[in-house]
Design a protein around this motif. Structure first.
Motif, PDB file in Angstrom:
ATOM      1  N   GLU A 201     -99.935 -28.691-116.077  1.00  0.00           N
ATOM      2  CA  GLU A 201     -99.039 -27.933-115.449  1.00  0.00           C
ATOM      3  C   GLU A 201     -99.359 -26.355-115.049  1.00  0.00           C
ATOM      4  O   GLU A 201     -98.706 -25.776-113.746  1.00  0.00           O
ATOM      5  N   PRO A 202    -100.226 -25.609-115.508  1.00  0.00           N
ATOM      6  CA  PRO A 202    -100.711 -24.230-114.861  1.00  0.00           C
ATOM      7  C   PRO A 202    -101.219 -24.441-113.406  1.00  0.00           C
ATOM      8  O   PRO A 202    -100.875 -23.656-112.572  1.00  0.00           O
ATOM      9  N   PHE A 203    -101.757 -25.647-113.381  1.00  0.00           N
ATOM     10  CA  PHE A 203    -102.473 -25.861-112.188  1.00  0.00           C
ATOM     11  C   PHE A 203    -101.491 -26.150-111.034  1.00  0.00           C
ATOM     12  O   PHE A 203    -101.666 -25.553-109.739  1.00  0.00           O
ATOM     13  N   ILE A 204    -100.282 -26.729-111.230  1.00  0.00           N
ATOM     14  CA  ILE A 204     -99.288 -26.977-110.286  1.00  0.00           C
ATOM     15  C   ILE A 204     -98.139 -26.119-110.257  1.00  0.00           C
ATOM     16  O   ILE A 204     -97.223 -26.027-109.491  1.00  0.00           O
ATOM     17  N   CYS A 205     -98.120 -25.148-111.321  1.00  0.00           N
ATOM     18  CA  CYS A 205     -96.848 -24.314-111.194  1.00  0.00           C
ATOM     19  C   CYS A 205     -96.725 -23.095-110.321  1.00  0.00           C
ATOM     20  O   CYS A 205     -97.821 -22.991-109.506  1.00  0.00           O
ATOM     21  N   LYS A 206     -95.755 -22.663-110.134  1.00  0.00           N
ATOM     22  CA  LYS A 206     -95.420 -21.631-109.166  1.00  0.00           C
ATOM     23  C   LYS A 206     -96.120 -20.348-109.307  1.00  0.00           C
ATOM     24  O   LYS A 206     -96.369 -19.624-108.410  1.00  0.00           O
ATOM     25  N   HIS A 207     -96.766 -20.221-110.576  1.00  0.00           N
ATOM     26  CA  HIS A 207     -97.475 -18.956-110.896  1.00  0.00           C
ATOM     27  C   HIS A 207     -98.966 -19.109-110.834  1.00  0.00           C
ATOM     28  O   HIS A 207     -99.511 -18.151-111.454  1.00  0.00           O
ATOM     29  N   SER A 208     -99.484 -20.515-110.389  1.00  0.00           N
ATOM     30  CA  SER A 208    -100.833 -20.600-110.425  1.00  0.00           C
ATOM     31  C   SER A 208    -101.610 -19.419-109.733  1.00  0.00           C
ATOM     32  O   SER A 208    -101.070 -18.865-108.704  1.00  0.00           O
ATOM     33  N   ASN A 209    -102.842 -19.198-110.253  1.00  0.00           N
ATOM     34  CA  ASN A 209    -103.522 -18.189-109.516  1.00  0.00           C
ATOM     35  C   ASN A 209    -104.983 -18.520-109.473  1.00  0.00           C
ATOM     36  O   ASN A 209    -105.413 -19.314-109.980  1.00  0.00           O
ATOM     37  N   PRO A 210    -105.809 -17.417-108.957  1.00  0.00           N
ATOM     38  CA  PRO A 210    -106.983 -18.074-108.781  1.00  0.00           C
ATOM     39  C   PRO A 210    -107.881 -18.281-110.148  1.00  0.00           C
ATOM     40  O   PRO A 210    -108.914 -19.092-110.194  1.00  0.00           O
ATOM     41  N   GLY A 257     -98.152 -20.185-116.780  1.00  0.00           N
ATOM     42  CA  GLY A 257     -97.022 -20.705-117.177  1.00  0.00           C
ATOM     43  C   GLY A 257     -97.078 -21.991-117.343  1.00  0.00           C
ATOM     44  O   GLY A 257     -98.220 -22.856-117.030  1.00  0.00           O
ATOM     45  N   LEU A 258     -96.056 -22.926-117.504  1.00  0.00           N
ATOM     46  CA  LEU A 258     -96.104 -24.516-117.654  1.00  0.00           C
ATOM     47  C   LEU A 258     -95.155 -24.988-116.543  1.00  0.00           C
ATOM     48  O   LEU A 258     -95.038 -24.664-115.502  1.00  0.00           O
ATOM     49  N   GLY A 259     -94.340 -26.011-117.075  1.00  0.00           N
ATOM     50  CA  GLY A 259     -93.434 -26.647-116.181  1.00  0.00           C
ATOM     51  C   GLY A 259     -92.481 -27.678-116.859  1.00  0.00           C
ATOM     52  O   GLY A 259     -92.137 -27.402-118.222  1.00  0.00           O
ATOM     53  N   VAL A 260     -92.088 -28.644-116.123  1.00  0.00           N
ATOM     54  CA  VAL A 260     -90.932 -29.392-116.678  1.00  0.00           C
ATOM     55  C   VAL A 260     -91.390 -30.268-118.202  1.00  0.00           C
ATOM     56  O   VAL A 260     -90.440 -30.342-118.806  1.00  0.00           O
ATOM     57  N   VAL A 261     -92.642 -30.455-118.156  1.00  0.00           N
ATOM     58  CA  VAL A 261     -92.660 -31.128-119.287  1.00  0.00           C
ATOM     59  C   VAL A 261     -92.657 -30.654-120.822  1.00  0.00           C
ATOM     60  O   VAL A 261     -91.807 -30.971-121.516  1.00  0.00           O
ATOM     61  N   HIS A 262     -92.953 -29.140-120.568  1.00  0.00           N
ATOM     62  CA  HIS A 262     -92.947 -28.418-121.733  1.00  0.00           C
ATOM     63  C   HIS A 262     -91.496 -27.786-121.724  1.00  0.00           C
ATOM     64  O   HIS A 262     -90.952 -27.350-122.916  1.00  0.00           O
ATOM     65  N   GLY A 263     -90.843 -27.685-120.603  1.00  0.00           N
ATOM     66  CA  GLY A 263     -89.374 -27.221-120.721  1.00  0.00           C
ATOM     67  C   GLY A 263     -88.785 -28.327-121.192  1.00  0.00           C
ATOM     68  O   GLY A 263     -87.673 -27.712-121.889  1.00  0.00           O
ATOM     69  N   ASN A 291     -91.740 -34.179-110.236  1.00  0.00           N
ATOM     70  CA  ASN A 291     -92.300 -33.295-109.100  1.00  0.00           C
ATOM     71  C   ASN A 291     -92.465 -33.761-107.875  1.00  0.00           C
ATOM     72  O   ASN A 291     -92.347 -32.861-106.908  1.00  0.00           O
ATOM     73  N   LEU A 292     -93.444 -34.623-107.856  1.00  0.00           N
ATOM     74  CA  LEU A 292     -94.183 -35.223-106.538  1.00  0.00           C
ATOM     75  C   LEU A 292     -93.016 -35.706-105.775  1.00  0.00           C
ATOM     76  O   LEU A 292     -93.000 -35.404-104.421  1.00  0.00           O
ATOM     77  N   ASN A 293     -92.036 -36.249-106.258  1.00  0.00           N
ATOM     78  CA  ASN A 293     -90.904 -36.924-105.349  1.00  0.00           C
ATOM     79  C   ASN A 293     -89.877 -35.790-104.942  1.00  0.00           C
ATOM     80  O   ASN A 293     -89.265 -36.059-103.562  1.00  0.00           O
ATOM     81  N   ARG A 294     -89.843 -34.841-105.722  1.00  0.00           N
ATOM     82  CA  ARG A 294     -89.018 -33.749-105.080  1.00  0.00           C
ATOM     83  C   ARG A 294     -89.567 -32.477-104.289  1.00  0.00           C
ATOM     84  O   ARG A 294     -89.012 -31.768-103.695  1.00  0.00           O
ATOM     85  N   LYS A 362     -88.928 -22.139-116.101  1.00  0.00           N
ATOM     86  CA  LYS A 362     -88.919 -21.284-114.955  1.00  0.00           C
ATOM     87  C   LYS A 362     -90.247 -21.277-113.819  1.00  0.00           C
ATOM     88  O   LYS A 362     -90.068 -20.744-112.815  1.00  0.00           O
ATOM     89  N   ALA A 363     -91.306 -21.705-114.591  1.00  0.00           N
ATOM     90  CA  ALA A 363     -92.439 -21.975-113.566  1.00  0.00           C
ATOM     91  C   ALA A 363     -92.654 -23.288-113.044  1.00  0.00           C
ATOM     92  O   ALA A 363     -93.727 -23.393-112.564  1.00  0.00           O
ATOM     93  N   ASN A 364     -91.734 -24.095-113.109  1.00  0.00           N
ATOM     94  CA  ASN A 364     -91.992 -25.606-112.636  1.00  0.00           C
ATOM     95  C   ASN A 364     -91.925 -25.439-111.098  1.00  0.00           C
ATOM     96  O   ASN A 364     -91.341 -24.410-110.640  1.00  0.00           O
TER      97      ASN A 364
END
Length: 381
Positions: A201-210, A257-263, A291-294, A362-364
């Motif tokens: 989830e942190p890898f695909i979330c909107k707040h991922s960073n280097p 952050g995380l995403g829909v699974v933890h949300g 997430n992939l479909n949307r 919020k990070a999904n």
């Protein structure tokens, strides 16, 4: 051995097989009167506690037999104050470490816990410095030893919410994979899938960073490989790998952050009291698929497809069926679906509604509607 690896993480992180032998000396630097918070399995933690006693530390043991709720934390606060605790040592799984964080925060606090809880409380910052906290995980899953929040169940609201403050980061996180050896199969499966979710989830979330990308790109395939091996037989090297993946997940989620699974997992757990790791494991393939479909952003699509490729490569699945086959592998390994965890349709509908206000959502990477969340949950039954 890793020491003092830090961005938003514990003040000191020690990782390595055998590191637990150094624990008494490290604890003595922080104080003498220790509130030890442990889980129900006394056998796993007994040698560690004996070592602390032999070092001359004055201990009071508080047992956490369930995911922490307000009643449990209030009992621990009372015990810690009676003991005149100078620090808190949590040794156990994510629930034990979360309880320890809350106790470290609230034992010296003049204000009630509810004042500081998100969503159901006032969400106020802590008004006094917490006691020093030492976190020693005995499972590979939550990464709670490296995060700044404690998840607390509030049964009257049917919600799990966070007590959150940067000062809840442990003074010392000591991760010794030997403490996870011979963890029961079902616990290994659920906690291992939680650990993997917390690097996906942190890898695909909107707040991922280097920085989090460096952690997650390495940890995702390693976690998949380690869990697959542990589902076949006990494997010390795979235990070491999964412990490291859990550490990476704790650091990644704290900084991205995380995403829909933890949300969804938080509300489902609060409503149904199903185990957190098991919920995450059941939801993971479906969350990725939704997430992939949307997704419309090519960067997000590429990141999710990279995760799918890692799953496909590790398990030998055809790429176009990898998420479906991963879901079947999880079921065949022992996690049959939300219904098998006691999650009813009414629970699912309530969780979908509540998830909109969860911090993880919020990070999904994709904005999902309540209808999307219901569709996801129905697919995971």
């Amino acid at each position: 051995m890793i020491r003092n690896f830090g961005f938003s993480t514990a003040a000191e992180l020690c990782f390595g097989r055998g590191e637990v032998a150094t624990l008494p000396a490290r604890v003595m630097v922080l104080g003498n009167r220790v509130l030890v918070v442990r889980g129900r399995n006394a056998e796993r933690t007994a040698p560690v506690i004996t070592g602390l006693e032999e070092a001359g530390l004055v201990l009071s043991t508080f047992v956490v037999e369930r995911e922490p709720d307000i009643d449990l934390i209030e009992k621990g606060i009372e015990q810690g104050r009676r003991h005149r605790a100078e620090l808190v040592l949590s040794i156990g799984g994510g629930s034990v470490i979360d309880a320890g964080k809350a106790l470290a925060a609230m034992i010296p606090s003049p204000t009630p816990l509810l004042d500081h809880l998100e969503v159901v409380g006032k969400g106020l910052p802590l008004n006094i410095e917490p006691l020093p906290l030492v976190a020693v995980p005995t499972t590979s899953g939550t990464g709670a030893e490296l995060t700044r929040n404690a998840v607390i169940d509030v049964p009257e609201h049917c919600r799990k919410v966070s007590l959150r403050d940067r000062r809840l980061l442990p003074r010392l996180a000591l991760v010794d994979p030997a403490l996870t050896d011979s963890t029961p199969y079902r616990v290994t499966l659920a906690s291992g899938l939680d650990a993997i979710t917390q690097v996906i989830e942190p890898f695909i979330c909107k707040h991922s960073n280097p920085m989090t990308d460096v952690l997650c790109r390495d940890a995702i395939p390693r976690g998949l490989a380690a869990l697959r091996r542990l589902m076949q037989s006990e494997d010390v090297s795979a235990r070491d790998e999964l412990s490291w993946v859990s550490v990476c997940g704790g650091m990644a989620l704290a900084n991205a952050g995380l995403g829909v699974v933890h949300g969804l997992a938080g509300p489902i757990g609060g409503i149904s009291h199903a185990p957190h790791g098991a919920i995450c494991g059941v939801l993971l393939p479906h969350g990725l698929m939704m997430n992939l479909n949307r997704a419309r952003d090519p960067e997000i699509v590429n990141r999710i497809n990279q995760v799918v490729a890692w799953i496909s490569a590790e398990f030998g699945f055809r790429t176009e069926r990898a998420l479906n086959d991963f879901d079947l592998w999880i079921k065949d390994s022992g996690l049959k679906g939300l219904a098998s965890l006691g999650v009813t349709r009414a629970d699912r509908l309530a969780a979908a509604h509540a998830a909109a206000s969860s911090s993880s959502m919020k990070a999904n990477p994709v904005a999902l509607t309540e209808a999307d969340l219901i569709e996801l949950l129905e697919a995971a039954v």
